[in-house]
Design an enzyme around this catalytic site. Structure first.
Site, PDB file in Angstrom:
ATOM      1  N   ARG A   1       0.832  -1.117   0.144  1.00 43.43           N
ATOM      2  CA  ARG A   1       0.021  -0.076  -0.003  1.00 43.43           C
ATOM      3  C   ARG A   1       0.862   1.324   0.038  1.00 43.43           C
ATOM      4  O   ARG A   1       1.809   1.245   0.830  1.00 43.43           O
ATOM      5  CB  ARG A   1      -0.900   0.051   1.107  1.00 43.43           C
ATOM      6  CG  ARG A   1      -1.712   1.446   1.480  1.00 43.43           C
ATOM      7  CD  ARG A   1      -2.556   1.637   2.549  1.00 43.43           C
ATOM      8  NE  ARG A   1      -3.602   0.630   2.038  1.00 43.43           N
ATOM      9  CZ  ARG A   1      -5.081   1.232   2.602  1.00 43.43           C
ATOM     10  NH1 ARG A   1      -5.103   2.208   3.582  1.00 43.43           N
ATOM     11  NH2 ARG A   1      -6.048   0.604   2.133  1.00 43.43           N
TER      12      ARG A   1
ATOM     13  N   HIS B   1      -7.486   0.888  -6.264  1.00 44.89           N
ATOM     14  CA  HIS B   1      -7.841   0.099  -5.081  1.00 44.89           C
ATOM     15  C   HIS B   1      -8.465  -1.129  -5.180  1.00 44.89           C
ATOM     16  O   HIS B   1      -9.438  -1.312  -5.029  1.00 44.89           O
ATOM     17  CB  HIS B   1      -8.328   0.895  -4.173  1.00 44.89           C
ATOM     18  CG  HIS B   1      -8.423   0.621  -2.713  1.00 44.89           C
ATOM     19  ND1 HIS B   1      -7.765  -0.491  -2.196  1.00 44.89           N
ATOM     20  CD2 HIS B   1      -9.097   0.964  -1.508  1.00 44.89           C
ATOM     21  CE1 HIS B   1      -7.901  -0.694  -0.911  1.00 44.89           C
ATOM     22  NE2 HIS B   1      -8.804   0.251  -0.439  1.00 44.89           N
TER      23      HIS B   1
ATOM     24  N   GLN C   1     -10.242  -3.659  -2.791  1.00 42.54           N
ATOM     25  CA  GLN C   1     -11.550  -2.935  -2.295  1.00 42.54           C
ATOM     26  C   GLN C   1     -12.711  -3.222  -3.271  1.00 42.54           C
ATOM     27  O   GLN C   1     -13.663  -3.587  -3.026  1.00 42.54           O
ATOM     28  CB  GLN C   1     -11.334  -1.360  -2.267  1.00 42.54           C
ATOM     29  CG  GLN C   1     -12.663  -0.475  -1.870  1.00 42.54           C
ATOM     30  CD  GLN C   1     -12.902  -0.977  -0.243  1.00 42.54           C
ATOM     31  OE1 GLN C   1     -12.134  -0.801   0.599  1.00 42.54           O
ATOM     32  NE2 GLN C   1     -14.012  -1.348  -0.081  1.00 42.54           N
TER      33      GLN C   1
ATOM     34  N   ASP D   1     -16.976   8.088  -1.000  1.00 40.10           N
ATOM     35  CA  ASP D   1     -15.759   7.724  -0.395  1.00 40.10           C
ATOM     36  C   ASP D   1     -15.417   9.127   0.056  1.00 40.10           C
ATOM     37  O   ASP D   1     -15.978  10.131  -0.031  1.00 40.10           O
ATOM     38  CB  ASP D   1     -14.691   7.067  -1.367  1.00 40.10           C
ATOM     39  CG  ASP D   1     -13.199   7.212  -0.731  1.00 40.10           C
ATOM     40  OD1 ASP D   1     -12.974   6.989   0.467  1.00 40.10           O
ATOM     41  OD2 ASP D   1     -12.193   7.047  -1.800  1.00 40.10           O
TER      42      ASP D   1
ATOM     43  N   CYS E   1     -16.326   2.747   1.363  1.00 40.30           N
ATOM     44  CA  CYS E   1     -14.984   1.957   1.607  1.00 40.30           C
ATOM     45  C   CYS E   1     -14.521   2.071   3.014  1.00 40.30           C
ATOM     46  O   CYS E   1     -13.763   1.051   3.203  1.00 40.30           O
ATOM     47  CB  CYS E   1     -14.100   2.197   0.547  1.00 40.30           C
ATOM     48  SG  CYS E   1     -13.602   3.810   0.463  1.00 40.30           S
TER      49      CYS E   1
ATOM     50  N   ARG F   1     -13.552  -7.335   2.921  1.00 41.59           N
ATOM     51  CA  ARG F   1     -12.479  -7.087   2.434  1.00 41.59           C
ATOM     52  C   ARG F   1     -11.546  -8.381   2.773  1.00 41.59           C
ATOM     53  O   ARG F   1     -10.914  -8.833   2.002  1.00 41.59           O
ATOM     54  CB  ARG F   1     -11.761  -6.057   3.375  1.00 41.59           C
ATOM     55  CG  ARG F   1     -12.564  -4.701   3.050  1.00 41.59           C
ATOM     56  CD  ARG F   1     -12.147  -4.171   1.674  1.00 41.59           C
ATOM     57  NE  ARG F   1     -11.002  -4.298   1.016  1.00 41.59           N
ATOM     58  CZ  ARG F   1      -9.922  -3.454   1.422  1.00 41.59           C
ATOM     59  NH1 ARG F   1      -9.930  -2.547   2.403  1.00 41.59           N
ATOM     60  NH2 ARG F   1      -8.611  -3.564   1.127  1.00 41.59           N
TER      61      ARG F   1
HETATM   62  N1   CP Z   1     -10.961   0.768   2.787  1.00 37.37           N
HETATM   63  C1   CP Z   1      -9.678   0.660   3.395  1.00 37.37           C
HETATM   64  O1   CP Z   1      -8.980   0.491   2.554  1.00 37.37           O
HETATM   65  O2   CP Z   1      -9.664   0.879   4.724  1.00 37.37           O
HETATM   66  P1   CP Z   1      -8.279   1.156   4.990  1.00 37.37           P
HETATM   67  O3   CP Z   1      -7.695   2.374   5.009  1.00 37.37           O
HETATM   68  O4   CP Z   1      -8.485   1.332   6.644  1.00 37.37           O
HETATM   69  O5   CP Z   1      -7.262   0.020   4.910  1.00 37.37           O
HETATM   70  N1  NVA Z   2      -9.639   7.152  -1.431  1.00 36.89           N
HETATM   71  C1  NVA Z   2      -9.123   6.849  -0.248  1.00 36.89           C
HETATM   72  C2  NVA Z   2      -9.514   5.577   0.118  1.00 36.89           C
HETATM   73  C3  NVA Z   2      -9.103   4.784   1.505  1.00 36.89           C
HETATM   74  C4  NVA Z   2      -9.706   3.813   1.603  1.00 36.89           C
HETATM   75  C5  NVA Z   2      -7.792   7.348   0.091  1.00 36.89           C
HETATM   76  O1  NVA Z   2      -6.924   6.849  -0.916  1.00 36.89           O
HETATM   77  O2  NVA Z   2      -7.357   7.706   1.295  1.00 36.89           O
END
Ligand code: CP
Ligand code: NVA
Length: 337
Positions: A108, A135, A138, A231, A272, A317
Site C-alpha cells: 500500500r 484500489h 477494495q 468515499d 469503503c 475485504r
Molecule cells: N477501505 C480501506 O482500504 O480501509 P483502510 O484504509 O483502513 O485499509
Molecule cells: N480514496 C481513499 C480510500 C481510502 C480507503 C484514500 O486513498 O485515502
C-alpha cells in the site's frame, strides 16, 4: 487447461478479464461460507507474506493479516518507518530481497509505478493494497457485497458520488463496466475521472452492455440507482485540500434527499471506509470548527440507516483478499475461466 491465477500479481483492474473477476468474487463467497462454518482452508500452509504499508490502514492491514493466518500463512507487517525502502534502498533492490524470503507481497502506498516495480523485480505475486491510482482489492469486496444483496451484478446501476477521480472511483468504474454494471460518476467537473479511464470503461461497457455516465447533475446521476457509493473527499496524501474539497463537494454529499432522488427503496449505500459522518475524529472535528461542516461525504443519518451495508463490505475485504492470495499463491487447481 491452465491454472490461470497462479503466480500472477494483482495490481490493477485492467490486467484481468470479466470471467476472472467473477471467479474471484464467487471464490470469495465460497471461502466466506467455509469460514462461517468453521471449515479449515489452509491453502497457503507454510508461506510467508510481507505486508508493506507506506500509508496507514485499518481494514486492508487487518484483512491481509487475518486472511493470511486463516490460509495457514505467516504475515509480517513492514511499515514505512521500519524498513529501508525509499530512503536507503531502491524499490528494485527491496523487491529482490523480499522476493528471496517471502512468497507474496502486499503493498500500500502512493505510486502505482512502485507496486508495478515490486512485481517486476520480486519474482513473487504482489498485491496492490491501494495506490493513488487504484484500489483493486477494495473493488472485489464492493462487488461481492453488491452481489450478496442483489444476487447478480449485470444490469445494476452503481452511482459513485464525490471525488470522481480517486483510486476507489477508478477501480469501481473500470471493473464495474467490465462486469456489466452501469456506473455513474456524480462529481464536479474539476474532479471528473481522467479521460483515459473513462475511455477504458466505455470500451468495456460496450462489450458488456453496460453504460457509463459522468455528470454533475444529481437528478440524472442518481435516478434508478441500485447502489449509492461514496468515499472520503480528501484521500491520503492530499490532507492540505480539505478547504477546497469541502466547498466543492458539499452538493455531492450522500444524504436522505439524494437517496430519495433514486426512487428505489431497495437501494443500498456503500462506503469503503473510513468515513467522515460525524465529528468524532480529529479531521472531522477540525473541519467542523474551521468550515462549519459536521458531516462530510455522508450524513450520520444515512450512515446509520437501513440502506447501509458498509460493515458487511468491510468484512468482505477479508474474504476477497483471501480469494486473491489463495488463487495466485495457493496450490489450487483453477481451470481457465
Ligand atoms: N477501505 C480501506 O482500504 O480501509 P483502510 O484504509 O483502513 O485499509
Ligand atoms: N480514496 C481513499 C480510500 C481510502 C480507503 C484514500 O486513498 O485515502
Amino acid at each position: 487447461m491452465t491454472q490461470v491465477f497462479q503466480g500472477r500479481s494483482f495490481l490493477a483492474e485492467k490486467d484481468f478479464t470479466r470471467q476472472e473477476f467473477e471467479y474471484l468474487i464467487d471464490f470469495a463467497a465460497h471461502l466466506k461460507d467455509l469460514k462461517k462454518r468453521g471449515v479449515p482452508h489452509h491453502y497457503l500452509e507454510g508461506k510467508n507474506i510481507a505486508l508493506l504499508f507506506e500509508k496507514t490502514s485499518t481494514r486492508t492491514r487487518a484483512a491481509f493479516t487475518t486472511a493470511a493466518i486463516d490460509l495457514g500463512a505467516h504475515p509480517e507487517y513492514l511499515g514505512a518507518n521500519d524498513i529501508q525502502l525509499g530512503k536507503k534502498e531502491s524499490t528494485e533492490d527491496t523487491a529482490k530481497v523480499l522476493g528471496r524470503m517471502f512468497d507474496g507481497i502486499e503493498f500500500r502506498g502512493f505510486s502505482q509505478d512502485m507496486v508495478e516495480e515490486l512485481a517486476e523485480f520480486s519474482g513473487v505475486p504482489v498485491w496492490n493494497g491501494l495506490t493513488d491510482a487504484w484500489h483493486p482489492t477494495q473493488m472485489l469486496a464492493d462487488y461481492l457485497t453488491v452481489k450478496e444483496n442483489f444476487g447478480k451484478l449485470e444490469g445494476l446501476t452503481l452511482v459513485y458520488c464525490g471525488d470522481g477521480r480517486n483510486n476507489v472511483a477508478n477501480s469501481l468504474l473500470v471493473a464495474g463496466t467490465l462486469m456489466g454494471v452501469n456506473v455513474h460518476i456524480f462529481s464536479p467537473k474539476e474532479l471528473f475521472p481522467a479521460e483515459d479511464i473513462v475511455k477504458l470503461a466505455e470500451g468495456y461497457a460496450k462489450e458488456s452492455g453496460a453504460h457509463v455516465l459522468v455528470t454533475d447533475n444529481a437528478d440524472k446521476a442518481v435516478k434508478g440507482a441500485d447502489v449509492l457509493y461514496t468515499d472520503v473527499w480528501v484521500s491520503m496524501g492530499e490532507e492540505d485540500k480539505f478547504k477546497e474539497r469541502v466547498e466543492m463537494l458539499k452538493p455531492y454529499q450522500v444524504n436522505m434527499e439524494l437517496i430519495k432522488k433514486a426512487e428505489n427503496e431497495d437501494l443500498i449505500f456503500l462506503h469503503c471506509l473510513p468515513a467522515f459522518h460525524d465529528t468524532n475524529t480529529v479531521y472531522g472535528k477540525d473541519v467542523a470548527e474551521k468550515f462549519g461542516v459536521e458531516e462530510m461525504e455522508v450524513t450520520d443519518e444515512v450512515f446509520r440507516s437501513k440502506y447501509a451495508r458498509h460493515f458487511d463490505q468491510a468484512e468482505n475485504r477479508m474474504h476477497t483478499i483471501k480469494a486473491v492470495m489463495a488463487a495466485t499463491l495457493g496450490n489450487l487447481f483453477i481451470p481457465k475461466v
